[in-house]
Write an enzyme that holds these catalytic residues in place. Structure first.
Site, PDB file in Angstrom:
ATOM      1  N   ARG A  47       0.864  -1.182   0.000  1.00 49.98           N
ATOM      2  CA  ARG A  47       0.000   0.000   0.000  1.00 49.98           C
ATOM      3  C   ARG A  47       0.900   1.230   0.000  1.00 49.98           C
ATOM      4  O   ARG A  47       2.113   1.123   0.038  1.00 49.98           O
ATOM      5  CB  ARG A  47      -1.027  -0.022   1.146  1.00 49.98           C
ATOM      6  N   GLY A  48       0.243   2.426  -0.034  1.00 55.05           N
ATOM      7  CA  GLY A  48       1.009   3.661  -0.167  1.00 55.05           C
ATOM      8  C   GLY A  48       1.130   3.986  -1.659  1.00 55.05           C
ATOM      9  O   GLY A  48       1.559   3.132  -2.441  1.00 55.05           O
ATOM     10  N   ALA A  49       0.743   5.216  -2.019  1.00 57.34           N
ATOM     11  CA  ALA A  49       0.604   5.543  -3.445  1.00 57.34           C
ATOM     12  C   ALA A  49       1.841   5.208  -4.296  1.00 57.34           C
ATOM     13  O   ALA A  49       1.722   4.507  -5.317  1.00 57.34           O
ATOM     14  CB  ALA A  49       0.209   7.005  -3.590  1.00 57.34           C
ATOM     15  N   ARG A  85      -7.102  -0.625  -7.105  1.00 56.89           N
ATOM     16  CA  ARG A  85      -7.519   0.400  -6.134  1.00 56.89           C
ATOM     17  C   ARG A  85      -7.695   1.701  -6.906  1.00 56.89           C
ATOM     18  O   ARG A  85      -6.812   2.078  -7.690  1.00 56.89           O
ATOM     19  CB  ARG A  85      -6.474   0.580  -5.017  1.00 56.89           C
ATOM     20  N   GLN A 198      -2.377   2.036   9.762  1.00 57.22           N
ATOM     21  CA  GLN A 198      -1.074   2.232   9.122  1.00 57.22           C
ATOM     22  C   GLN A 198      -0.159   3.127   9.962  1.00 57.22           C
ATOM     23  O   GLN A 198       1.059   2.999   9.909  1.00 57.22           O
ATOM     24  CB  GLN A 198      -1.240   2.876   7.725  1.00 57.22           C
ATOM     25  N   ASP A 239      -2.472  10.789  -2.138  1.00 54.64           N
ATOM     26  CA  ASP A 239      -2.757   9.736  -3.124  1.00 54.64           C
ATOM     27  C   ASP A 239      -3.126  10.329  -4.475  1.00 54.64           C
ATOM     28  O   ASP A 239      -3.006   9.657  -5.504  1.00 54.64           O
ATOM     29  CB  ASP A 239      -3.883   8.834  -2.618  1.00 54.64           C
ATOM     30  N   ASN A 249      -6.086  12.032   0.428  1.00 56.80           N
ATOM     31  CA  ASN A 249      -5.140  11.258   1.237  1.00 56.80           C
ATOM     32  C   ASN A 249      -5.967  10.437   2.234  1.00 56.80           C
ATOM     33  O   ASN A 249      -7.201  10.524   2.268  1.00 56.80           O
ATOM     34  CB  ASN A 249      -4.153  12.185   1.952  1.00 56.80           C
ATOM     35  N   LYS A 250      -5.281   9.634   3.008  1.00 57.31           N
ATOM     36  CA  LYS A 250      -5.950   8.733   3.967  1.00 57.31           C
ATOM     37  C   LYS A 250      -7.053   9.454   4.735  1.00 57.31           C
ATOM     38  O   LYS A 250      -6.878  10.598   5.144  1.00 57.31           O
ATOM     39  CB  LYS A 250      -4.882   8.191   4.928  1.00 57.31           C
TER      40      LYS A 250
HETATM   41  O1  MRU Z   1      -4.618   2.935   2.112  1.00 56.39           O
HETATM   42  P1  MRU Z   1      -3.148   3.232   2.012  1.00 56.39           P
HETATM   43  O2  MRU Z   1      -2.362   2.703   3.158  1.00 56.39           O
HETATM   44  O3  MRU Z   1      -2.574   2.838   0.677  1.00 56.39           O
HETATM   45  O4  MRU Z   1      -3.104   4.805   2.109  1.00 56.39           O
HETATM   46  C1  MRU Z   1      -1.848   5.424   2.041  1.00 56.39           C
HETATM   47  C2  MRU Z   1      -1.919   6.888   2.222  1.00 56.39           C
HETATM   48  O5  MRU Z   1      -2.966   7.477   2.324  1.00 56.39           O
HETATM   49  C3  MRU Z   1      -0.621   7.615   2.145  1.00 56.39           C
HETATM   50  O6  MRU Z   1      -0.670   8.751   2.953  1.00 56.39           O
HETATM   51  C4  MRU Z   1      -0.380   8.048   0.692  1.00 56.39           C
HETATM   52  O7  MRU Z   1      -0.475   6.943  -0.157  1.00 56.39           O
HETATM   53  C5  MRU Z   1       0.938   8.674   0.519  1.00 56.39           C
HETATM   54  S1  MRU Z   1       2.273   7.503   0.622  1.00 56.39           S
HETATM   55  C6  MRU Z   1       3.720   8.350   0.383  1.00 56.39           C
END
Ligand code: MRU
Length: 348
Positions: A47-49, A85, A198, A239, A249-250
């Site tokens: 996970r993470g963009a 996703r 996370q 994201d 973002n999250k």
């Molecule tokens: O659902 P996730 O864990 O993929 O969400 C991740 C986030 O929201 C991060 O803040 C975002 O991807 C930036 S990662 C450098």
């Protein structure tokens, strides 16, 4: 403590650490099919963009290995990967770049070397992100120095934006680590990030790995922390950032930004240019992923809500650009957030 590698590529096999099991278990899974790569993104092994983007890139390398002669098959694989996703734009961005390479290599008669070309491209992008993240950390550090001189700072972040989300170095967490290395961090508050934790699992793990003093806090404590004067500045990742600077973002990021604005605390988004979607004008156009209800109704695999209860589980929210103090990318910092300034900075 040693840093684990969240993504490894070796001779046609993609190895990912299972981020759902961290911090207490380090379990690795190998992938050599497009279907497997798709599932790893959808089920949040990875996970993470940025790391989702790289995983999809290696998914395309795997597709090229299996369908090297067939552009239609490669396009189908790309479209399929994109459905894993919806919110992190890095996924579609990297797949489209890989498809561009497939198209030109096949059209120009270099299909035999397509696999190697895509593989090199993908590895190069990870190197590039490391350089970009370092550039962002330096820009943010200059900004902090302008605002606070050499004061040791209390910083806050949400979700996970570190090496687990990006590869070698993080975005927002990269800024925090860099400032710590310069001796300028007193304490970090990591919001636990409901419901997938996370922040509580991954950011706390990364901060521990780097020896950074920190406290995990719950999303409900945002106002408490700021009213008490415990936070000097906040850094989060993104994201998808659209043309007017609205930022997905999250989930919880928008609440955090609104509370920060209320208390006059600087709030920055840190993201590479690959996270910008200039084809969308405002945050209204961003598709927000809704994840399974069980992630909210259960904790650690056990049902905590009544069996009759339903849940609504948006994985992201959109922070209006008016609530951001600045957007930092590798090309600079945007403080006067207008569509013109966003486009100018992103295009370099
Ligand atoms: O659902 P996730 O864990 O993929 O969400 C991740 C986030 O929201 C991060 O803040 C975002 O991807 C930036 S990662 C450098």
């Amino acid at each position: 403590m040693r840093k684990v590698e969240p993504l490894r590529w070796n001779n046609g096999v993609l190895t990912l650490i299972d981020q759902r099991k961290l911090p207490h278990q380090e379990i690795f899974h190998d992938y050599s099919s497009v279907e497997g790569v798709h599932a790893s993104i959808k089920d949040m092994v990875v996970r993470g963009a940025p790391l989702i983007g790289f995983t999809a890139l290696f998914g395309m390398v795997i597709a090229a290995k299996n369908n090297a002669n067939d552009l239609t098959g490669l396009k189908e694989a790309g479209e399929y990967l994109k459905t894993a996703r919806p919110t992190a734009v890095n996924l579609a961005y990297e797949v489209d770049r890989a498809l561009g390479i497939c198209e030109s290599e096949i059209t120009e008669g270099r299909r035999d070397s397509l696999y190697q070309t895509l593989e090199k491209f993908s590895l190069d992008q990870m190197e590039k992100l490391y350089r970009d993240n370092l550039a962002m950390a330096k820009i943010a550090f200059r900004e902090l120095t302008e605002k606070y001189g050499d004061k040791k700072l209390n910083l806050m972040t949400l979700c996970n934006t570190g090496f687990l989300a990006c590869g070698p170095m993080g975005t927002a967490l990269g800024v925090i680590e860099y400032a710590f290395e310069q001796g300028r961090v007193n304490h970090v508050y990591a919001s636990e990030t409901r419901p997938y934790l996370q922040g509580g699992r991954l950011t706390a793990y990364e901060l521990t790995t780097s020896g950074i003093p920190h406290s995990v806090t719950v999303e409900g404590a945002f106002s408490y922390l700021m009213k008490k004067g415990l936070i000097d500045a906040i850094f989060i990742g993104a994201d998808r950032i659209v043309e007017n600077g609205d930022t997905a973002n999250k989930v919880g990021s928008s609440t955090l930004a609104i509370v920060a604005k209320h208390y006059g605390i600087p709030f920055y988004t840190v993201a590479p240019t690959s996270t910008f979607d200039l084809s969308s004008k405002t945050g209204e156009e961003i598709e927000i992923e809704l994840r399974p209800e069980e992630e909210v109704l259960e904790a650690m695999g056990e049902r905590i809500c009544p069996k009759e209860s339903r849940a609504l589980n948006p994985s992201f929210d959109v922070t209006d650009h008016q609530h951001l103090t600045g957007i930092i990318c590798e090309n600079g910092i945007i403080k006067d957030i207008t569509p013109e300034n966003v486009v100018k900075t992103v295009r370099g």
